[in-house]
Write a protein that holds these residues in place. Structure first.
Motif, PDB file in Angstrom:
ATOM      1  N   SER A   1      23.333 -22.063  -1.149  1.00  0.00           N
ATOM      2  CA  SER A   1      22.806 -22.649   0.084  1.00  0.00           C
ATOM      3  C   SER A   1      22.528 -24.135  -0.087  1.00  0.00           C
ATOM      4  CB  SER A   1      21.522 -21.926   0.500  1.00  0.00           C
ATOM      5  OG  SER A   1      20.544 -22.011  -0.541  1.00  0.00           O
ATOM      6  N   SER A   2      22.107 -24.545  -1.282  1.00  0.00           N
ATOM      7  CA  SER A   2      21.859 -25.975  -1.508  1.00  0.00           C
ATOM      8  C   SER A   2      23.150 -26.781  -1.420  1.00  0.00           C
ATOM      9  CB  SER A   2      21.208 -26.181  -2.876  1.00  0.00           C
ATOM     10  OG  SER A   2      22.051 -25.716  -3.915  1.00  0.00           O
ATOM     11  N   LEU A   3      24.238 -26.218  -1.919  1.00  0.00           N
ATOM     12  CA  LEU A   3      25.517 -26.917  -1.828  1.00  0.00           C
ATOM     13  C   LEU A   3      26.001 -26.971  -0.379  1.00  0.00           C
ATOM     14  CD1 LEU A   3      27.672 -28.306  -3.537  1.00  0.00           C
ATOM     15  CD2 LEU A   3      28.844 -26.113  -3.728  1.00  0.00           C
ATOM     16  N   CYS A   4      25.799 -25.897   0.364  1.00  0.00           N
ATOM     17  CA  CYS A   4      26.165 -25.912   1.788  1.00  0.00           C
ATOM     18  C   CYS A   4      25.347 -26.957   2.541  1.00  0.00           C
ATOM     19  CB  CYS A   4      25.944 -24.528   2.388  1.00  0.00           C
ATOM     20  SG  CYS A   4      27.077 -23.270   1.780  1.00  0.00           S
ATOM     21  N   LYS A   5      24.065 -27.053   2.226  1.00  0.00           N
ATOM     22  CA  LYS A   5      23.237 -28.081   2.871  1.00  0.00           C
ATOM     23  C   LYS A   5      23.722 -29.479   2.514  1.00  0.00           C
ATOM     24  CE  LYS A   5      18.989 -25.392   3.341  1.00  0.00           C
ATOM     25  NZ  LYS A   5      17.557 -25.291   2.981  1.00  0.00           N
TER      26      LYS A   5
ATOM     27  N   LEU B   1      21.443 -25.684  11.671  1.00  0.00           N
ATOM     28  CA  LEU B   1      21.952 -24.949  10.516  1.00  0.00           C
ATOM     29  C   LEU B   1      21.214 -25.335   9.233  1.00  0.00           C
ATOM     30  CD1 LEU B   1      25.758 -25.206  11.306  1.00  0.00           C
ATOM     31  CD2 LEU B   1      24.294 -23.214  11.575  1.00  0.00           C
ATOM     32  N   LEU B   2      20.736 -26.568   9.171  1.00  0.00           N
ATOM     33  CA  LEU B   2      20.012 -27.006   7.978  1.00  0.00           C
ATOM     34  C   LEU B   2      18.607 -26.426   7.909  1.00  0.00           C
ATOM     35  CD1 LEU B   2      20.887 -30.798   7.488  1.00  0.00           C
ATOM     36  CD2 LEU B   2      21.336 -28.940   5.898  1.00  0.00           C
ATOM     37  N   TYR B   3      17.888 -26.465   9.038  1.00  0.00           N
ATOM     38  CA  TYR B   3      16.480 -26.062   9.057  1.00  0.00           C
ATOM     39  C   TYR B   3      16.293 -25.000  10.127  1.00  0.00           C
ATOM     40  CZ  TYR B   3      16.122 -30.490   6.581  1.00  0.00           C
ATOM     41  OH  TYR B   3      16.313 -31.515   5.708  1.00  0.00           O
TER      42      TYR B   3
ATOM     43  N   LEU C   1      28.315 -34.430   6.014  1.00  0.00           N
ATOM     44  CA  LEU C   1      28.979 -34.407   7.318  1.00  0.00           C
ATOM     45  C   LEU C   1      28.189 -35.215   8.337  1.00  0.00           C
ATOM     46  CD1 LEU C   1      31.376 -33.266   8.872  1.00  0.00           C
ATOM     47  CD2 LEU C   1      30.040 -31.214   9.321  1.00  0.00           C
ATOM     48  N   GLN C   2      26.878 -35.115   8.285  1.00  0.00           N
ATOM     49  CA  GLN C   2      26.049 -35.942   9.162  1.00  0.00           C
ATOM     50  C   GLN C   2      26.246 -37.427   8.878  1.00  0.00           C
ATOM     51  OE1 GLN C   2      22.136 -34.127   8.338  1.00  0.00           O
ATOM     52  NE2 GLN C   2      22.043 -33.539  10.484  1.00  0.00           N
ATOM     53  N   LEU C   3      26.317 -37.776   7.603  1.00  0.00           N
ATOM     54  CA  LEU C   3      26.547 -39.170   7.238  1.00  0.00           C
ATOM     55  C   LEU C   3      27.901 -39.652   7.744  1.00  0.00           C
ATOM     56  CD1 LEU C   3      25.585 -41.661   5.671  1.00  0.00           C
ATOM     57  CD2 LEU C   3      26.619 -40.671   3.626  1.00  0.00           C
TER      58      LEU C   3
ATOM     59  N   GLU D   1      40.396 -35.191   7.544  1.00  0.00           N
ATOM     60  CA  GLU D   1      40.548 -34.305   6.393  1.00  0.00           C
ATOM     61  C   GLU D   1      39.200 -34.049   5.720  1.00  0.00           C
ATOM     62  OE1 GLU D   1      43.213 -32.650   5.191  1.00  0.00           O
ATOM     63  OE2 GLU D   1      44.243 -33.291   7.016  1.00  0.00           O
ATOM     64  N   ILE D   2      38.428 -35.095   5.548  1.00  0.00           N
ATOM     65  CA  ILE D   2      37.106 -34.919   4.936  1.00  0.00           C
ATOM     66  C   ILE D   2      36.202 -34.097   5.837  1.00  0.00           C
ATOM     67  CG2 ILE D   2      35.078 -36.159   4.089  1.00  0.00           C
ATOM     68  CD1 ILE D   2      36.886 -38.487   3.393  1.00  0.00           C
ATOM     69  N   THR D   3      36.270 -34.338   7.144  1.00  0.00           N
ATOM     70  CA  THR D   3      35.434 -33.585   8.083  1.00  0.00           C
ATOM     71  C   THR D   3      35.770 -32.106   8.038  1.00  0.00           C
ATOM     72  OG1 THR D   3      35.270 -35.519   9.528  1.00  0.00           O
ATOM     73  CG2 THR D   3      34.792 -33.371  10.501  1.00  0.00           C
ATOM     74  N   LYS D   4      37.045 -31.765   8.036  1.00  0.00           N
ATOM     75  CA  LYS D   4      37.446 -30.353   7.984  1.00  0.00           C
ATOM     76  C   LYS D   4      36.975 -29.706   6.689  1.00  0.00           C
ATOM     77  CE  LYS D   4      41.801 -31.124   8.831  1.00  0.00           C
ATOM     78  NZ  LYS D   4      43.254 -30.871   9.051  1.00  0.00           N
ATOM     79  N   PHE D   5      37.115 -30.416   5.577  1.00  0.00           N
ATOM     80  CA  PHE D   5      36.686 -29.836   4.310  1.00  0.00           C
ATOM     81  C   PHE D   5      35.178 -29.590   4.291  1.00  0.00           C
ATOM     82  CE2 PHE D   5      34.818 -30.749   0.138  1.00  0.00           C
ATOM     83  CZ  PHE D   5      35.369 -29.728  -0.604  1.00  0.00           C
ATOM     84  N   LEU D   6      34.395 -30.591   4.694  1.00  0.00           N
ATOM     85  CA  LEU D   6      32.938 -30.420   4.689  1.00  0.00           C
ATOM     86  C   LEU D   6      32.495 -29.345   5.662  1.00  0.00           C
ATOM     87  CD1 LEU D   6      31.818 -34.164   4.520  1.00  0.00           C
ATOM     88  CD2 LEU D   6      31.854 -32.515   2.655  1.00  0.00           C
ATOM     89  N   ALA D   7      33.156 -29.248   6.808  1.00  0.00           N
ATOM     90  CA  ALA D   7      32.798 -28.226   7.787  1.00  0.00           C
ATOM     91  C   ALA D   7      33.125 -26.836   7.270  1.00  0.00           C
ATOM     92  CB  ALA D   7      33.523 -28.494   9.105  1.00  0.00           C
ATOM     93  N   VAL D   8      34.284 -26.690   6.658  1.00  0.00           N
ATOM     94  CA  VAL D   8      34.685 -25.370   6.154  1.00  0.00           C
ATOM     95  C   VAL D   8      33.776 -24.931   5.016  1.00  0.00           C
ATOM     96  CG1 VAL D   8      36.521 -24.151   4.941  1.00  0.00           C
ATOM     97  CG2 VAL D   8      37.073 -25.569   6.910  1.00  0.00           C
ATOM     98  N   GLN D   9      33.527 -25.818   4.057  1.00  0.00           N
ATOM     99  CA  GLN D   9      32.741 -25.432   2.883  1.00  0.00           C
ATOM    100  C   GLN D   9      31.244 -25.401   3.148  1.00  0.00           C
ATOM    101  OE1 GLN D   9      34.400 -24.330   0.406  1.00  0.00           O
ATOM    102  NE2 GLN D   9      36.391 -25.053   1.129  1.00  0.00           N
TER     103      GLN D   9
END
Length: 1303
Positions: free
Chosen positions: A670-674, A776-778, A680-682, A633-641
């Motif tokens: 963009s800062s919030l997306c990053k 996607l980050l850099y 998500l990486q963590l 659930e957390i992964t889907k939320f972070l990926a979507v947002q």
């Protein structure tokens, strides 16, 4: 039996004695009361102080008369009671009536509640017996004088026994006493006496209360207050005795109920503080009366209806409380309460906004009784959220008495009523008013909390209330600070019971504080609540609440942000720094960032320790499955947002997943997306760690990385969903190829048995997943490295690739490509500089499983990173300023090792050319000069380590170097151009402004260089982590020596240099723990002896000359380790001679040079570890010890010799090895003449200090013992002349030389 009889006889005698003058005593008491009344008459015209003085005199006179009259009787009774085992003193019986325990009155005022209850019980039981006896005797008692005396008082209690009449009067007077707990105890006694003895007439009792506790106009202050409170307690006793209800049920036409209610209302009108308890007394009475009696006896009292009509105008909370309790008790269907209550009455009509605002004055005026909470609020809370148990009992009771039963409010109505009540009463009426009303609001909410369901907390913890709490708690000097802290404590206690309550509280606090409640209030409220989620269901519910909070912005945006709405002109507000923080500035990004940061932390509460075997396998599997649900659930939320955005609207439905996804109406920055991507990486890093741990414990886990990649693929296939930013051609190509090869590696991993290959596949897959997120980050930073790693994956796992190569990959065939590990190392090094900690972890995992195949060239590229600097050090560590400065300059680099020729020649590829060690050093010097001049391309040659493999990797290294170091060459050139003109003569204003801009540019450039240095140090630390992994896994490989040399050189260079402390500590830790103390080390003849000899020589020199303690200590440890490596070889005689010569040179410097800082303990430890080397140095040490210029050095050398000679003395085990004994004997015999000369010299010229003389004697004794043990007595006698023998005998004694004397 006999004792009881004697006691009863004594009691009867005591009663007979005290009965003699009872009439006189009662008459005197009556006269005293009349006298007191006569005395009080003239006191009315006196001043307060004179009146008080006069009353004291009167009291003294009265006490004197009492003591004269009652003294003999009391003394005699006390003596009799003492002989009767201190039995309680009975009261005075009259005309044969039984007595009662008069000492019960003193126990009624005890602070102990149980003592008061026992005293009341004793009193009422005695009075019941007295009254029964009185009624049985009838007129015989009435003819007595005492009864006629009591009748003179005209108290209306003619049918009561004298003792009962006395007790009632004393109980009434006792309730007016403020001594200890007299009011509580005497009111309890009055209640039980009136309730248990029907002979007491209520009409007469009401008159007696008024007469005894009358407050004349002249009575003021505490005395008047005591009388008023006494009447109140007396009325309360009558109401709770239930005699009034019994009287009405026996005679409905009685007026006692009306008279009682009128008396109470009359008392309530005297003082404001009496009104609320007076209403409570009437409610106690009507509790036992039916509605008919209420209508006919209570509500028709004069003044009652006037109360109800004017209650709202006069803002009287007591009348509102009285009306609510009557309505709750009787459920009256008539309009009897005027405009106080709506008609018809029900909770929905009462808790409307209009009605609550109509009663605003009553609510505000209820603060007059603070700090106690007015009873009105208890009644309101009971109606607002009924207690289920009491509500159920009330429904059963009403169903029996009424045709229409009271319907319980549904949960929706309760939520609606609570919300309206909090919005109007709490937020608008109380919170925005004075401090007292804010305190009242907090107290009301504490009453409401225990009954609240979780669905109501959103209405209770409103925006204004949370802001008020923040204003109060942000300043400890606030008057309400303790109250707010107590409210938060109660809120935590309420919320910790259930997960839904806890989640609702967290969401409300953070939503209305913009995510900064803890930081503003300086508490840990939200943090403590978050860590209390222990179940998967609770965590999942909290995660869903956070998702809704992130997406639904309307509730946050509509709330007012100014503090004036929650504070009045006298209220404290938060500090200035709190007001300016993002949490209070109304920025919704701050709240969203808190949501993103908090969501992965929930998983920490659900960690499963796979090493615990206390759980059954099924339980562990269930825990893992529940945790995986929360992870997904957390992964889907972070990926979507974080990764995607919807092009059409804010909602998208995936028919493949059967799930709906929502985005905020305002697109995330963009800062919030990053931030979402980083979290998500963590999350993926934690999942990878869990997977590795599960493989160790043979536990099968679900693969979160594979789930994320499948979810990513599904969202990418939805037409109305796109990535949050547009990828360029290179990034898009890398993005797609990473996804493709990861899917292939996953299929290959599933078909591979557990082992090294499976671990390689697992680590490589997570590296690819993290690279997808890094792209996607850099943008433009990782596409080159990602494509190179894709090629490495296809080369390393050809079965997974199935022979599929793209056109640009096919262009590089096997002849053109360098070795796989070289490309992989280059790619990993190019990824490290700009990577986060999560990316570094996956790189380390890949390196851990692939490092066994690393080439010398790959290792060389890693080591070159540690040697690179942005600019050379101005003051190298350990540089000297004395006459040996030249030697110290060489010493500073003594631990730095040049790259060996063998390492350079190991690289045999045609497209590479690695020079000799000296060339590398010169290259490094040139690089340092270029870096000092500001060139970035050359400096990054060592950072990216990608200049010699392929054109693509070289381009990638050069491009990433500019971004890594953060220095712009064009800006530097421009700065130099601007700086060429230093003169400011003739400057106009514009020129001066340009000069200021130049200064700002210089400061900016200096900051950029500092930032580049920090990034370079961080890069070196990450490379050190890779080297540590290699050394830990392969401590016996010869490459460890190259790593050692580079680390020692780096440590010498960076130790104690500002900004490099962490780097030096890290290097020292690797050297000490992973290399020097490792069980395995490089062995054999693979390493050339010349390299080892050079390393050892420089280590010895550094140990003897370095001024830095840490470097000298490291040099000694290095020498020990190198000696261990050297002696693992098969050394030839020439190599042994060179080793001995090296130590001889070290000892020559030790004896001849005062600047030598070599510790003798180091040489002794070398000799102890390698005794063969010590034997080679025996003759040299004897010679140098005899020629030593310093007495201190000479004694230290004796310790070295002692360490060599001591192992030569044969022991029980040593004697079995005859060859060893023979070798030791021959060696010592060869050096015996020199040793004898040294002994003679030492004993002839003894040192001055006693400690040194003791050392000399100990050495000589040890030497003689060795000579004797090795059977060299004859040789010793030949070597020693008579003069030497006499010196020995004089200094050591005859016993030491006895074995050597000729027989």
């Amino acid at each position: 039996m006999g004792s009881k009889k004697r006691q009863s006889t004594l009691v009867q005698e005591s009663n007979a004695e005290m009965q003699i003058d009872t009439s006189a005593f009662d008459q005197e008491t009556y006269n005293e009361e009349k006298d007191c009344e006569n005395f009080d008459a003239p006191l009315a015209n006196l001043k307060p102080m004179e009146k008080k003085k006069k009353r004291k005199e009167m009291d003294k006179e009265r006490h004197k008369i009492d003591s004269e009259i009652k003294g003999p009787l009391v003394a005699k009774a006390a003596a009799q009671n003492a002989t009767a085992t201190q039995m309680s003193l009975p009261s005075f019986p009259t005309n044969g009536l039984p007595g009662f325990h008069i000492d019960a009155f003193s126990d009624l005022s005890s602070a102990d509640s149980s003592s008061r209850e026992d005293a009341a019980e004793t009193l009422v039981m005695d009075l019941i017996e007295v009254q029964k006896a009185y009624e049985s005797l009838g007129k015989k008692v009435e003819d007595g004088g005492n009864a006629q005396l009591e009748a003179k008082k005209n108290d209306g209690l003619e049918g009561c026994a004298p003792s009962l009449r006395y007790a009632i009067r004393r109980l009434i007077r006792g309730v007016s006493s403020s001594r200890e707990c007299a009011r509580q105890g005497f009111s309890l006694g009055l209640t039980v006496v009136v309730g248990m003895i029907p002979a007491i007439k209520l009409e007469s009792l009401l008159k007696l209360i008024i007469n005894l506790l009358e407050v004349p106009s002249a009575m003021k202050g505490q005395e008047a207050r005591d009388c008023l409170l006494g009447r109140l307690f007396a009325y309360g006793s009558l109401a709770r005795s239930q005699r009034l209800s019994a009287e009405w049920f026996s005679n409905k036409d009685t007026s006692v109920v009306k008279e009682f209610a009128s008396s109470v209302i009359s008392l309530a009108n005297k003082k404001r503080y009496l009104r609320e308890p007076a209403m409570a007394v009437i409610l106690d009475m009507v509790e036992w009366l039916p509605a008919e009696a209420l209508r006919n006896q209570v509500l028709i009292i004069p003044g009652m209806q006037e109360w109800f009509q004017k209650a709202v105008e006069t803002s009287d909370p007591d009348v509102l409380f009285f009306a609510l309790k009557l309505q709750e008790r009787f459920s009256i269907d008539e309009e009897l309460f005027g405009k106080v209550l709506p008609f018809p009455f029900n909770p929905e009509s009462f808790f409307t906004r209009e009605n609550l605002l109509y009663l605003e004055g009553c609510f505000k005026e209820s603060t007059f009784c603070l700090p106690r909470v007015h009873s009105l609020w208890y009644a309101l809370v009971n109606i607002l959220v009924p207690d289920p148990l009491s509500q159920g009992n009330a429904d059963m009771q009403f169903s029996e008495k009424h045709k229409k039963s009271q319907k319980r409010s549904s949960s929706e109505d309760v939520i609606k009523n609570v919300r309206c009540f909090c919005e109007v009463v709490i937020d608008e009426i109380l919170i925005q008013s004075s401090h007292d009303r804010k305190l009242l609001a907090l107290n009301i909410l504490q009453l409401l909390l225990p009954r609240l369901p979780a669905s109501c907390i959103g209405g209770v913890l409103s925006h204004k209330l949370v802001r008020c709490l923040m204003d109060i708690l942000s300043a400890k000097s606030s008057r309400l600070h303790n109250a707010a802290q107590h409210f938060l404590k109660e809120l935590l206690i309420w919320a910790e019971v259930e997960d839904d309550k806890r989640a609702a509280v967290i969401v409300s606090l953070q939503k209305h504080s913009n995510g900064g409640f803890d930081s503003i209030t300086r508490t840990h409220t939200v943090r403590e609540l978050v860590v209390q989620f222990r179940t998967a269901q609770g965590c999942l519910q909290f995660v869903h609440n956070l998702m809704s909070l992130f997406v639904d912005e309307a509730a946050v945006a509509d709330e007012p942000s100014d503090q004036s709405q929650t504070t009045d002109e006298n209220s404290e507000v938060g500090s200035a720094e709190d007001k300016g923080s993002p949490a209070t500035s109304g920025d919704p990004e701050f709240l969203k960032s808190w949501v993103v940061d908090t969501m992965p932390r929930v998983l920490k509460n659900l960690k499963v320790d796979l090493g615990l075997y206390s759980f059954a396998q099924a339980e562990i599997g269930k825990l893992i499955e529940d945790r995986f649900k929360v992870q997904t659930e957390i992964t889907k939320f972070l990926a979507v947002q974080g990764l995607f955005s919807a092009s059409l609207g804010t909602e998208v439905t995936s028919f493949e997943l059967q799930e709906k996804f929502k985005w905020p109406k305002v697109a995330s920055s963009s800062s919030l997306c990053k931030m979402c991507i980083e979290q998500l990486q963590l999350l993926l890093e934690d999942a990878q760690k869990e997977g590795s741990n599960a493989a160790v414990h043979n536990v099968e886990l679900n693969d979160l990385g594979s789930y994320f990649m499948c979810f990513l693929k599904t969202l990418c296939n939805i037409p109305s969903v796109s990535l949050y930013r547009t990828l360029n051609v290179e990034d898009k190509k890398a993005f797609n190829r990473l996804r493709s090869i990861e899917c292939q590696l996953y299929q290959e991993e599933r078909n591979t048995a557990p082992g090294l290959v499976a671990n390689k596949l697992y680590a490589m897959r997570y590296l690819l997943i993290q690279l997808v997120l890094q792209i996607l980050l850099y943008p433009d930073d990782f596409s080159e490295a990602a494509l190179d790693i894709v090629i490495c994956c296809k080369k390393a796992f050809p079965a997974a690739a199935n022979g599929e190569f793209f056109e640009d990959e096919d262009a590089l065939d096997d002849n053109d490509m360098p070795e796989l590990m070289d490309v992989l190392i280059e790619s990993l090094l190019s990824v490290l500089p700009r990577s986060s900690g999560r990316m570094c972890y996956v790189v380390e995992q890949v390196f851990r499983f692939f490092c066994c195949d690393i080439t010398d060239y790959g290792l060389q590229r890693m080591l070159r990173v540690l040697k690179k600097d942005l600019k050379p050090l101005r003051h190298p560590v350990g540089s000297g300023d004395d006459e040996d400065a030249d030697e110290d300059e060489d010493e500073d680099d003594v631990l730095g090792i040049e790259e060996s020729e063998e390492m350079d020649e190991a690289k045999t590829h045609d497209d590479t050319n690695i020079g000799e060690g000296s060339e590398d050093d010169s290259e490094e010097m040139n690089d340092g000069e270029k870096l000092a001049g500001g060139s970035e391309d050359d400096s990054q040659e060592g950072v990216t380590a990608g200049s010699d493999v392929t054109d693509s990797s070289r381009r990638h290294g050069e491009e990433s170097s500019h971004k890594f170091l953060g220095v712009d060459a064009d800006e530097e050139e421009g700065s130099k151009g601007d700086a060429s003109d230093d003169s400011d003569g003739g400057m106009d204003d514009d020129a001066m402004f340009r000069l200021d801009a130049y200064h700002a540019q210089l400061l900016k450039g200096r900051t950029g260089n500092d930032n580049a240095l920090t990034q370079l140090i961080s890069f070196k630390l990450r490379v050190l982590s890779l080297l540590e992994i290699y050394v830990q896994k392969h401590p016996g490989k010869s490459q460890v020596l190259a790593i050692y040399s580079c680390l020692v050189q780096a440590y010498t260079k960076y130790h104690a240099v500002s900004g490099n402390e962490q780097l030096g500590q890290r290097i020292s830790g690797i050297l000490q723990k992973k290399i020097f103390k490792a069980k395995d080390y490089p062995r054999g003849d693979e390493i050339p002896f010349a390299n080892l000899e050079k390393l050892l020589g420089k280590s010895l020199k550094s140990a003897s000359r370095s001024r830095v303690k840490e470097i000298a200590s490291l040099a000694q440890a290095s020498a020990f380790w190198l000696l261990k490596v050297i002696y693992s070889r098969n050394l030839s005689d020439s190599e042994l001679r060179r080793m001995v010569q090296m130590f001889e040179c070290l000892l020559v410097d030790y004896f001849n040079n005062k600047n030598c800082r070599l510790k003798s303990g180091f040489v002794k430890e070398v000799v102890r570890r390698h005794h063969g080397l010590g034997l080679k140095l025996l003759g040299f040490l004897v010679e140098k010890c005899a020629d030593a210029k310093s007495e201190f050095r000479q004694v230290e050398a004796l310790d070295m010799l002692d360490c060599i000679i001591k192992p030569m003395i044969p022991s029980s085990k040593f004697e079995r090895d005859k060859e060893a004994v023979s070798r030791s004997s021959k060696l010592l015999k060869a050096h015996l003449p020199a040793l004898c000369g040294l002994i003679q010299q030492l004993l002839t010229n003894l040192p001055g200090k006693p400690s040194r003389r003791a050392e000399v004697r100990r050495f000589c004794t040890r030497a003689l013992l060795a000579v004797s043990a090795l059977n060299l007595k004859k040789s010793f006698r030949r070597a020693m002349n008579p003069e030497a023998f006499s010196v020995l005998e004089a200094q050591l004694g005859n016993a030491a030389l006895f074995p050597f004397k000729a027989q």
